[in-house]
Every structure is written in structure tokens, then in C-alpha cells.
Design an enzyme around this catalytic site. Structure first.
Site, PDB file in Angstrom:
ATOM      1  N   ARG A 183       1.532  -1.535  -0.127  1.00  0.00           N
ATOM      2  CA  ARG A 183       0.436  -0.257  -0.102  1.00  0.00           C
ATOM      3  C   ARG A 183       0.890   1.918   0.103  1.00  0.00           C
ATOM      4  O   ARG A 183       1.093   1.643  -0.771  1.00  0.00           O
ATOM      5  CB  ARG A 183      -1.123  -0.312   1.224  1.00  0.00           C
ATOM      6  CG  ARG A 183      -2.134   0.440   1.055  1.00  0.00           C
ATOM      7  CD  ARG A 183      -1.653   2.375   1.489  1.00  0.00           C
ATOM      8  NE  ARG A 183      -1.178   2.321   2.951  1.00  0.00           N
ATOM      9  CZ  ARG A 183      -0.858   3.554   3.123  1.00  0.00           C
ATOM     10  NH1 ARG A 183      -0.412   4.375   2.799  1.00  0.00           N
ATOM     11  NH2 ARG A 183      -0.958   3.770   4.688  1.00  0.00           N
TER      12      ARG A 183
ATOM     13  N   HIS B 178      -7.109  -0.443   3.533  1.00  0.00           N
ATOM     14  CA  HIS B 178      -6.859   1.265   3.186  1.00  0.00           C
ATOM     15  C   HIS B 178      -8.167   1.585   2.843  1.00  0.00           C
ATOM     16  O   HIS B 178      -8.775   1.522   2.206  1.00  0.00           O
ATOM     17  CB  HIS B 178      -5.561   1.285   3.086  1.00  0.00           C
ATOM     18  CG  HIS B 178      -4.801   2.671   3.553  1.00  0.00           C
ATOM     19  ND1 HIS B 178      -4.705   3.349   2.754  1.00  0.00           N
ATOM     20  CD2 HIS B 178      -4.792   2.667   4.929  1.00  0.00           C
ATOM     21  CE1 HIS B 178      -4.883   4.607   3.397  1.00  0.00           C
ATOM     22  NE2 HIS B 178      -4.114   4.344   4.906  1.00  0.00           N
TER      23      HIS B 178
ATOM     24  N   ARG C  42      -8.538  -0.414  12.657  1.00  0.00           N
ATOM     25  CA  ARG C  42      -7.675   0.662  12.771  1.00  0.00           C
ATOM     26  C   ARG C  42      -7.803   2.644  12.326  1.00  0.00           C
ATOM     27  O   ARG C  42      -8.596   2.239  11.449  1.00  0.00           O
ATOM     28  CB  ARG C  42      -6.769   0.171  12.044  1.00  0.00           C
ATOM     29  CG  ARG C  42      -5.324   1.829  12.650  1.00  0.00           C
ATOM     30  CD  ARG C  42      -3.594   1.832  11.759  1.00  0.00           C
ATOM     31  NE  ARG C  42      -4.481   1.616  10.023  1.00  0.00           N
ATOM     32  CZ  ARG C  42      -3.508   1.099   9.257  1.00  0.00           C
ATOM     33  NH1 ARG C  42      -2.772   0.620   9.476  1.00  0.00           N
ATOM     34  NH2 ARG C  42      -4.201   1.690   8.112  1.00  0.00           N
TER      35      ARG C  42
ATOM     36  N   HIS D 165       7.035   8.311   8.848  1.00  0.00           N
ATOM     37  CA  HIS D 165       7.784   8.904   7.696  1.00  0.00           C
ATOM     38  C   HIS D 165       9.028   9.413   7.597  1.00  0.00           C
ATOM     39  O   HIS D 165       9.767   9.477   9.246  1.00  0.00           O
ATOM     40  CB  HIS D 165       6.768   9.831   7.322  1.00  0.00           C
ATOM     41  CG  HIS D 165       6.029   9.376   6.076  1.00  0.00           C
ATOM     42  ND1 HIS D 165       6.338   9.316   4.447  1.00  0.00           N
ATOM     43  CD2 HIS D 165       4.368   8.806   6.673  1.00  0.00           C
ATOM     44  CE1 HIS D 165       5.103   8.144   4.099  1.00  0.00           C
ATOM     45  NE2 HIS D 165       4.388   8.286   5.093  1.00  0.00           N
TER      46      HIS D 165
ATOM     47  N   HIS E 168      41.226  -4.037   8.551  1.00  0.00           N
ATOM     48  CA  HIS E 168      39.902  -4.750   8.832  1.00  0.00           C
ATOM     49  C   HIS E 168      39.959  -6.218   8.885  1.00  0.00           C
ATOM     50  O   HIS E 168      39.336  -6.953   9.517  1.00  0.00           O
ATOM     51  CB  HIS E 168      38.693  -3.918   7.978  1.00  0.00           C
ATOM     52  CG  HIS E 168      37.888  -2.862   8.741  1.00  0.00           C
ATOM     53  ND1 HIS E 168      36.646  -2.261   8.987  1.00  0.00           N
ATOM     54  CD2 HIS E 168      38.978  -1.768   9.200  1.00  0.00           C
ATOM     55  CE1 HIS E 168      37.370  -1.098   9.574  1.00  0.00           C
ATOM     56  NE2 HIS E 168      37.995  -0.520   9.274  1.00  0.00           N
TER      57      HIS E 168
HETATM   58  C1  HCA Z   1      -1.724   8.209   3.794  1.00  0.00           C
HETATM   59  C2  HCA Z   1      -1.323   9.185   4.342  1.00  0.00           C
HETATM   60  C3  HCA Z   1      -0.468   7.904   5.546  1.00  0.00           C
HETATM   61  C4  HCA Z   1      -2.271   6.600   6.165  1.00  0.00           C
HETATM   62  C5  HCA Z   1      -1.424   6.493   7.219  1.00  0.00           C
HETATM   63  C6  HCA Z   1      -2.370   5.512   7.478  1.00  0.00           C
HETATM   64  C7  HCA Z   1      -0.236   9.132   6.902  1.00  0.00           C
HETATM   65  O1  HCA Z   1      -0.782   7.931   2.465  1.00  0.00           O
HETATM   66  O2  HCA Z   1      -2.804   8.157   3.232  1.00  0.00           O
HETATM   67  O3  HCA Z   1      -3.502   5.705   7.380  1.00  0.00           O
HETATM   68  O4  HCA Z   1      -2.242   4.730   8.576  1.00  0.00           O
HETATM   69  O5  HCA Z   1       1.560   8.727   6.137  1.00  0.00           O
HETATM   70  O6  HCA Z   1      -0.430   9.059   7.029  1.00  0.00           O
HETATM   71  O7  HCA Z   1       0.295   6.940   4.312  1.00  0.00           O
HETATM   72 CU    CU Z   2       2.058   7.053   5.196  1.00  0.00          CU
END
Ligand code: HCA
Ligand code: CU
Length: 397
Positions: free
Chosen positions: A10, A70, A132, A204, A297
Site C-alpha cells: 500500500r 486501507h 484501525r 515517515h 579490518h
Molecule cells: C496516506 C497517508 C498515510 C496514512 C497512514 C494510515 C500517512 O498515504 O494515505 O492510514 O495509517 O502517512 O498518514 O500513509
Molecule cells: Cu504514510
């Protein structure tokens, strides 16, 4: 026990230029399952029919991992996700002041109403579904908004709250800007209401701190960490699966849950199909991760590899190796000679020295030297010139 959610299929497919066919996705999912990943986020079925079919196929593949879809915070999208037979659903919706005003143009109350409506709908469809709720850009949202939305989501049926560092903003070094602050505050606030969802983190890598932040979140009590193979994802991607696992095996009790020996093949598969090369110095996976080069090394590792290695390559099904070039010394030549089955030559120190000189002159021309492929020819040339030199010396004596 910490759990791993892999989102290569994803988030990873959100890397510009990356596309995985349904067959490739299934193969990736199978590897992830063999490694012992707990949840595989297989895609957003509302994006394309092919993605929906692939999520369905992976859901039906009999894998141990939970298979997730997702979904935007919309009932029609959730319906498409549930039609794929998933056991995990991830719904995302941000509640930062900026997003509410500039992106969605709605109030917090209305946003929460929407979140509750969608999560309740999903819960009513399937009581066993793992749901989630992700607060997009959690860490740039006021903690009041985050707590209010999280409480509402859990009361509506969410089992997991995910804290997303959507823009790679957090750092472990500033308490009020750290993901651990969000993990512990959210846990405490929810516990006050006797709500105990699992806490997930999605970090990220915009500042190169995704792994550091994930470990910071782990220390603060996060239950699930998101990763991708090669750290793929939007912009600079997210936490790298191999890098996270190699750290978690040292600091958690889960070691035995993960089989790291499949990582290399998985990375090669993903690299091949994403057309993104694995950097040679990539931790654990890169070609050079267990290769020793400089003379000092190599001399040391000839006695004991752990002198220059803190990770045991065997847990990855790999072995240490050495490289030859400008930085090499005689110890490297001797080891390389043994490697190609010419160990008998190492007694001849002059020959070893000549081979080293020849290796350096090749290296200076910028030509890499492969021990198996190139060294035999170098040895041949040097042995021959030695013989000739000795013969000439013999004649002139
Ligand atoms: C995205 C954003 C996401 C969502 C993460 C999640 C982010 O690309 O839709 O749904 O848990 O970084 O917030 O990846
Ligand atoms: Cu993300």
C-alpha cells in the site's frame, strides 16, 4: 509483544513509479508471512479494481498474517474494502486544525461524526474485524483534537489507534515534538476512560529519523510499528522492515517470531519489481553489509569476525566476505587465495606482494575485482611473471 505491520503493498506502492502486479504482490505477501509479519496492508481497494482483486486474492491465500485494506473515511470505500474479505481494516482521517480548515473545510465535531459513522458501520458489518483508525498527521494536530477523535473512534468500535507522522516531523530529541509524547499521552488519556486500544505508529522518513522515531515510540509503549521493504513510500518513505527487525531482535523478546533468512530474497524481489536498486551499503541487506575491505579490518576479521561485525550474518542466511582493491593488504590477498583454492601460494611472500601490487593497479583504473571471477587470472599473470623472472635470474647467475 511488539507487532509489525508491513505496508509495502500500500504505502510502498505510493512510491512514484512503483507498480507491483497482482502476482508480484502475492509473492511479496508470502515472503512477509514467512518472515513473521503480523499484518499485511495489501492496498486500498477503492483505488482500482485490480487492487481490489489483489487484496481479495491475498486474503484468500491462507497466510498466517492478518490481511488488511486501507480505506478513506467513507462508507462506500469501506464497503469495497470489506468485499475483499479482509480481516483488518485501516480507516484514515486527519483532525489537525490546518487539515480541518484548509483541506476538508469542516469542524472537529463534524469530523468526529464522520469517523464514528464509518467505524460503526464497519463494526456492524463484522464483529471480528480488526479496525484501525489513523489520525493522519497526528503529530502536527493538537493533543485535544487527537484525544477527542481517538476516544470517539474506540467507542465506535476501533481496536487500534494509529499515530501517523505523515510528514516525518517528529524527533526523539524534542519532547514536545516527539512521537513518544503522543503515544504516552494518548494511552494515558484513553486509560482514564478505561479504553485500551492497541497503539500503532506510522513514521515517515523525511528527516531520516523514521527508525529512530519508531524505536522512540516502542520505548513509550507502542504495540504495532508500520514498515515497508526498502523503506518505500511517499516522498522519503517510512521505516525499513529489515532495519527495524535487526534492532528489535536485540531489544525485544520476540526474536524467535521472526525468520530473517527470507529478508534478502524478499528485498531482491521488491528491488527487481520496483526497479529501485538496493544501495550496496544498505544495513543488513546491502551487498557490502558484511564485506570487509581495508587492510586493518581484514587482518582483524581473519582472526575473529566480531572484531569488525556486531550483526551475525548467519541469522540472515548470509556470510561475511572480503573485497579487494586499493585499500587491501597482504592478509586480504592470503584470504582471497585460500577462498579460490590457491592457499598453497601464501607461503611465497614475494608472489603475494606482487599480486597485491597488481590488484592495486587494477583498482586505480576504477575496475572492481571479483575474487571468484577475476583473481584467478591475476594469480596466473603474477605466477607466470615470477617464473620468468626466476628463470632469467637463474640464467644470469
Ligand atoms: C496516506 C497517508 C498515510 C496514512 C497512514 C494510515 C500517512 O498515504 O494515505 O492510514 O495509517 O502517512 O498518514 O500513509
Ligand atoms: Cu504514510
Amino acid at each position: 509483544m511488539i507487532q509489525i505491520l508491513d505496508s509495502t503493498l500500500r504505502e510502498g506502492e505510493q512510491t512514484p513509479g512503483v507498480y507491483f502486479s497482482p502476482e508480484t504482490k502475492l509473492a511479496i505477501a508470502q515472503f512477509l508471512d514467512q518472515i513473521g509479519v503480523d499484518i499485511i496492508e495489501a492496498g486500498n481497494p477503492a483505488i482500482d479494481k485490480e487492487i481490489a482483486a489483489s487484496v481479495t486474492q491475498i486474503s484468500q491465500a491462507g497466510l498466517k498474517a492478518k490481511i488488511g485494506a486501507h480505506s478513506r473515511c467513507r462508507i462506500d470505500d469501506v464497503r469495497k474494502a470489506l468485499d475483499c474479505g479482509v480481516t483488518f481494516l485501516g480507516v484514515f482521517f486527519g483532525v489537525s486544525q490546518q487539515r480541518l480548515q484548509q483541506d476538508y473545510n469542516i469542524s472537529l465535531e463534524l469530523a468526529i461524526k464522520k469517523i464514528v459513522e464509518v467505524i460503526s458501520y464497519a463494526r456492524n458489518q463484522n464483529n471480528n474485524l480488526l479496525i484501525r483508525y489513523t489520525l493522519e498527521d497526528t503529530v502536527r494536530s493538537s493533543i485535544e483534537n487527537v484525544v477527542a477523535a481517538a476516544i470517539a473512534a474506540v467507542e465506535a468500535g476501533a481496536n487500534i489507534i494509529s499515530i501517523a507522522d505523515t510528514t516525518g516531523y517528529t524527533t526523539p530529541f524534542q519532547p514536545n515534538r516527539s512521537i513518544s509524547y503522543y503515544v504516552s499521552t494518548l494511552k494515558a488519556e484513553l486509560a482514564k476512560r478505561e479504553l485500551y486500544p492497541q497503539i500503532e505508529v506510522h513514521c515517515h522518513n523525511d528527516r531520516g529519523l523514521a527508525l529512530a522515531n519508531a524505536l522512540d515510540a516502542y520505548r513509550a509503549g507502542a504495540d504495532i510499528i508500520d514498515v515497508t521493504v526498502m523503506g518505500l513510500g511517499e516522498r522519503s518513505g517510512i521505516v525499513d522492515l529489515a532495519e527495524l527487525l535487526i534492532n528489535l531482535i536485540d531489544i525485544t523478546e520476540n526474536q524467535s517470531c521472526w525468520d530473517l533468512s527470507f529478508l534478502k530474497d524478499l528485498y531482491e524481489l521488491v528491488s527487481q519489481h520496483s526497479y529501485i536498486a538496493i544501495p550496496p551499503h544498505h544495513p543488513v541487506i546491502g551487498k557490502n553489509a558484511f564485506t570487509h575491505y581495508a587492510g586493518v579490518h581484514v587482518k582483524a576479521i581473519a582472526k575473529d569476525e566480531s572484531l569488525y561485525q556486531s550483526v551475525n550474518p548467519q541469522i540472515l542466511g548470509r556470510e561475511s566476505s572480503l573485497a579487494l582493491g586499493m585499500q587491501s593488504g597482504c592478509a586480504a590477498v592470503e584470504m582471497a587465495l585460500k577462498q579460490i583454492g590457491r592457499g598453497e601460494l601464501i607461503e611465497n611472500k614475494n608472489l603475494v606482494f606482487d599480486i597485491l601490487k597488481e590488484i592495486k593497479s587494477i583498482a586505480k583504473r576504477g575496475i572492481p575485482i571479483d575474487i571468484e571471477k577475476d583473481l584467478p587470472a591475476v594469480v596466473e599473470r603474477c605466477t607466470l611473471s615470477h617464473l620468468i623472472r626466476n628463470w632469467i635470474c637463474g640464467c644470469t647467475q
